[in-house]
Design a protein around this motif. Structure first.
Motif, PDB file in Angstrom:
ATOM      1  N   LEU A  75    -100.254  35.486 -96.549  1.00 29.18           N
ATOM      2  CA  LEU A  75    -100.143  34.588 -97.685  1.00 29.18           C
ATOM      3  C   LEU A  75     -99.200  35.143 -98.745  1.00 29.18           C
ATOM      4  N   ASP A  76     -98.804  36.403 -98.577  1.00 27.55           N
ATOM      5  CA  ASP A  76     -97.857  36.983 -99.525  1.00 27.55           C
ATOM      6  C   ASP A  76     -96.407  36.789 -99.070  1.00 27.55           C
ATOM      7  N   ASP A  77     -96.208  36.050 -97.989  1.00 28.34           N
ATOM      8  CA  ASP A  77     -94.864  35.733 -97.499  1.00 28.34           C
ATOM      9  C   ASP A  77     -94.601  34.256 -97.772  1.00 28.34           C
ATOM     10  N   GLU A  78     -93.975  33.961 -98.911  1.00 26.97           N
ATOM     11  CA  GLU A  78     -93.826  32.574 -99.333  1.00 26.97           C
ATOM     12  C   GLU A  78     -92.936  31.754 -98.412  1.00 26.97           C
ATOM     13  N   SER A  79     -92.100  32.418 -97.621  1.00 24.13           N
ATOM     14  CA  SER A  79     -91.228  31.686 -96.708  1.00 24.13           C
ATOM     15  C   SER A  79     -92.012  30.997 -95.600  1.00 24.13           C
ATOM     16  N   ARG A  80     -93.265  31.399 -95.393  1.00 22.40           N
ATOM     17  CA  ARG A  80     -94.087  30.844 -94.315  1.00 22.40           C
ATOM     18  C   ARG A  80     -95.202  29.945 -94.838  1.00 22.40           C
ATOM     19  N   LEU A  81     -95.096  29.522 -96.083  1.00 23.35           N
ATOM     20  CA  LEU A  81     -96.180  28.769 -96.705  1.00 23.35           C
ATOM     21  C   LEU A  81     -95.739  27.352 -97.067  1.00 23.35           C
ATOM     22  N   PRO A  82     -96.717  26.436 -97.225  1.00 23.43           N
ATOM     23  CA  PRO A  82     -96.365  25.090 -97.700  1.00 23.43           C
ATOM     24  C   PRO A  82     -95.714  25.156 -99.083  1.00 23.43           C
ATOM     25  N   LEU A  89    -106.117  28.938 -97.970  1.00 18.94           N
ATOM     26  CA  LEU A  89    -105.873  29.699 -96.750  1.00 18.94           C
ATOM     27  C   LEU A  89    -105.742  28.775 -95.545  1.00 18.94           C
ATOM     28  N   GLY A  90    -106.634  27.798 -95.441  1.00 16.18           N
ATOM     29  CA  GLY A  90    -106.595  26.880 -94.305  1.00 16.18           C
ATOM     30  C   GLY A  90    -105.297  26.101 -94.218  1.00 16.18           C
ATOM     31  N   SER A  91    -104.760  25.678 -95.366  1.00 16.65           N
ATOM     32  CA  SER A  91    -103.498  24.937 -95.333  1.00 16.65           C
ATOM     33  C   SER A  91    -102.358  25.831 -94.847  1.00 16.65           C
ATOM     34  N   ALA A  92    -102.412  27.119 -95.222  1.00 17.52           N
ATOM     35  CA  ALA A  92    -101.388  28.052 -94.729  1.00 17.52           C
ATOM     36  C   ALA A  92    -101.498  28.223 -93.217  1.00 17.52           C
ATOM     37  N   LEU A  93    -102.722  28.312 -92.715  1.00 13.00           N
ATOM     38  CA  LEU A  93    -102.923  28.469 -91.276  1.00 13.00           C
ATOM     39  C   LEU A  93    -102.438  27.235 -90.518  1.00 13.00           C
ATOM     40  N   LEU A  94    -102.733  26.058 -91.049  1.00 10.04           N
ATOM     41  CA  LEU A  94    -102.243  24.835 -90.411  1.00 10.04           C
ATOM     42  C   LEU A  94    -100.720  24.799 -90.416  1.00 10.04           C
ATOM     43  N   HIS A  95    -100.130  25.209 -91.529  1.00 12.91           N
ATOM     44  CA  HIS A  95     -98.669  25.235 -91.642  1.00 12.91           C
ATOM     45  C   HIS A  95     -98.063  26.237 -90.673  1.00 12.91           C
ATOM     46  N   ASN A 153     -99.170  27.116 -87.799  1.00 12.99           N
ATOM     47  CA  ASN A 153     -99.318  26.696 -86.413  1.00 12.99           C
ATOM     48  C   ASN A 153     -98.692  25.331 -86.107  1.00 12.99           C
ATOM     49  N   ASP A 154     -98.352  24.564 -87.134  1.00 16.18           N
ATOM     50  CA  ASP A 154     -97.753  23.248 -86.932  1.00 16.18           C
ATOM     51  C   ASP A 154     -96.837  22.943 -88.119  1.00 16.18           C
ATOM     52  N   PRO A 155     -95.752  23.717 -88.283  1.00 19.32           N
ATOM     53  CA  PRO A 155     -94.931  23.586 -89.495  1.00 19.32           C
ATOM     54  C   PRO A 155     -94.350  22.194 -89.702  1.00 19.32           C
ATOM     55  N   ASP A 156     -93.861  21.563 -88.648  1.00 17.99           N
ATOM     56  CA  ASP A 156     -93.261  20.237 -88.815  1.00 17.99           C
ATOM     57  C   ASP A 156     -94.321  19.186 -89.138  1.00 17.99           C
ATOM     58  N   GLY A 157     -95.426  19.224 -88.389  1.00 25.51           N
ATOM     59  CA  GLY A 157     -96.495  18.256 -88.618  1.00 25.51           C
ATOM     60  C   GLY A 157     -97.123  18.413 -89.989  1.00 25.51           C
ATOM     61  N   TYR A 158     -97.308  19.663 -90.412  1.00 30.70           N
ATOM     62  CA  TYR A 158     -97.942  19.871 -91.713  1.00 30.70           C
ATOM     63  C   TYR A 158     -96.990  19.522 -92.847  1.00 30.70           C
ATOM     64  N   VAL A 197     -97.686  17.073 -96.118  1.00 31.65           N
ATOM     65  CA  VAL A 197     -97.399  17.427 -97.513  1.00 31.65           C
ATOM     66  C   VAL A 197     -96.466  16.398 -98.152  1.00 31.65           C
ATOM     67  N   THR A 198     -95.495  15.933 -97.382  1.00 33.05           N
ATOM     68  CA  THR A 198     -94.515  14.973 -97.908  1.00 33.05           C
ATOM     69  C   THR A 198     -95.127  13.607 -98.162  1.00 33.05           C
TER      70      THR A 198
END
Length: 292
Positions: free
Chosen positions: A110-117, A154-160, A162-167, A171-172
């Protein structure tokens, strides 16, 4: 003030493949192998026989994480500016649950903002500060509520992860967090807050942190009211063109609109410092980029 209608299933993106929660939780174990000190802290931090001295010795093996704990202990939030000079004292000041929370942030990336929503930490710091400030109104401890806010997404980060395009689509298309939870449930069979609670239960976090995550959408109960109020504050501060929901409606009458004025002021004043404490040098670098 406009009353925002509840989202409907028709508002959500189309369902995706069946979501494998066990696979997601297993992926956390893989992350933990890369951050063994953080994983050890999460494991032992809730043990009855763990002392501040023992926890600080473990923490000292991860310089970056130890630095963040020291920075948080010396922040305005704890009112100890510049007076915390040892790691053991820092652990005592912030508390074991907070140290475990910071370790969880580290081991789940969660400290890597490049991988977060988008806007993850802007929302998270708002949630955490709103929850801790409002906690006494709901009979909760501010430090525990700070951790609830820090871990809620945390859960939203995990979903993102594992499914970056879908998540990203969720968000959009869903500007409100309640709408996102509807869309998440349709696509994954579980919403992000429930996924957070599953992960925290697996790691032995107390029910005071997991129950509000499960009860947030039941407006008849007070158990999720503090978190609902915190999301409302965060939404008002971070969501463009947001239509406020009456705070009394979502808190079983515990709060009125005037109660939010000092909360919003504190979030605005302390959010940047909390963000820097949680993210360390990466947050400072990002702030420098904004200034430039």
């Amino acid at each position: 003030m406009a009353v925002v209608p509840l989202p409907t299933w028709a508002d959500a993106p189309a369902a995706g493949p069946v979501f494998d929660i066990e696979h997601v939780l297993a992926s956390i174990d893989t992350m933990a192998a890369q951050r063994p000190v953080a994983a050890q802290i999460v494991s032992v931090g809730n043990s009855d026989d763990t002392s501040a001295r023992a926890l600080s010795r473990i923490l000292a093996s991860d310089v970056a994480l130890a630095s963040r704990v020291m920075k948080l202990a010396n922040s305005a939030y704890f009112g100890m500016r510049g007076r915390v000079t040892s790691l053991q004292f820092a652990v005592t000041v912030v508390g074991f649950t907070t140290v475990r929370t910071m370790a969880t942030v580290a081991l789940t990336n969660l400290d890597d903002e490049s991988r977060l929503p988008q806007n993850f930490w802007d929302v998270t710091t708002s949630l955490a500060l709103a929850a801790s400030t409002l906690a006494p109104r709901f009979g909760e401890r501010p430090q525990d509520s700070l951790c609830l806010g820090l871990l809620a997404q945390l859960g939203s980060a995990l979903l993102h992860h594992n499914d970056p395009d879908g998540y990203a689509e969720i968000v959009t298309t869903q500007p409100t967090y309640q709408g996102r939870r509807v869309a998440e449930t349709r696509r994954y069979g579980i919403n992000s807050l429930r996924l957070t609670s599953v992960a925290l239960e697996q790691w032995g976090f107390p029910a005071t942190l997991t129950t509000p995550l499960k009860e947030i959408d039941d407006y008849r109960t007070l158990e999720g009211a503090l978190l609902r109020a915190s999301f409302e504050v965060a939404s008002r501060l971070t969501t463009e063109d947001y239509e406020p929901v009456p705070i009394s409606r979502i808190t079983c009458g515990k709060l009125v609109e005037d109660d939010l004025v000092p909360v919003v002021d504190r979030v605005r004043a302390d959010a940047d410092e909390l963000r820097r404490a949680m993210l360390g040098d990466s947050a400072a670098d990002d702030e420098g980029d904004r200034i430039e």
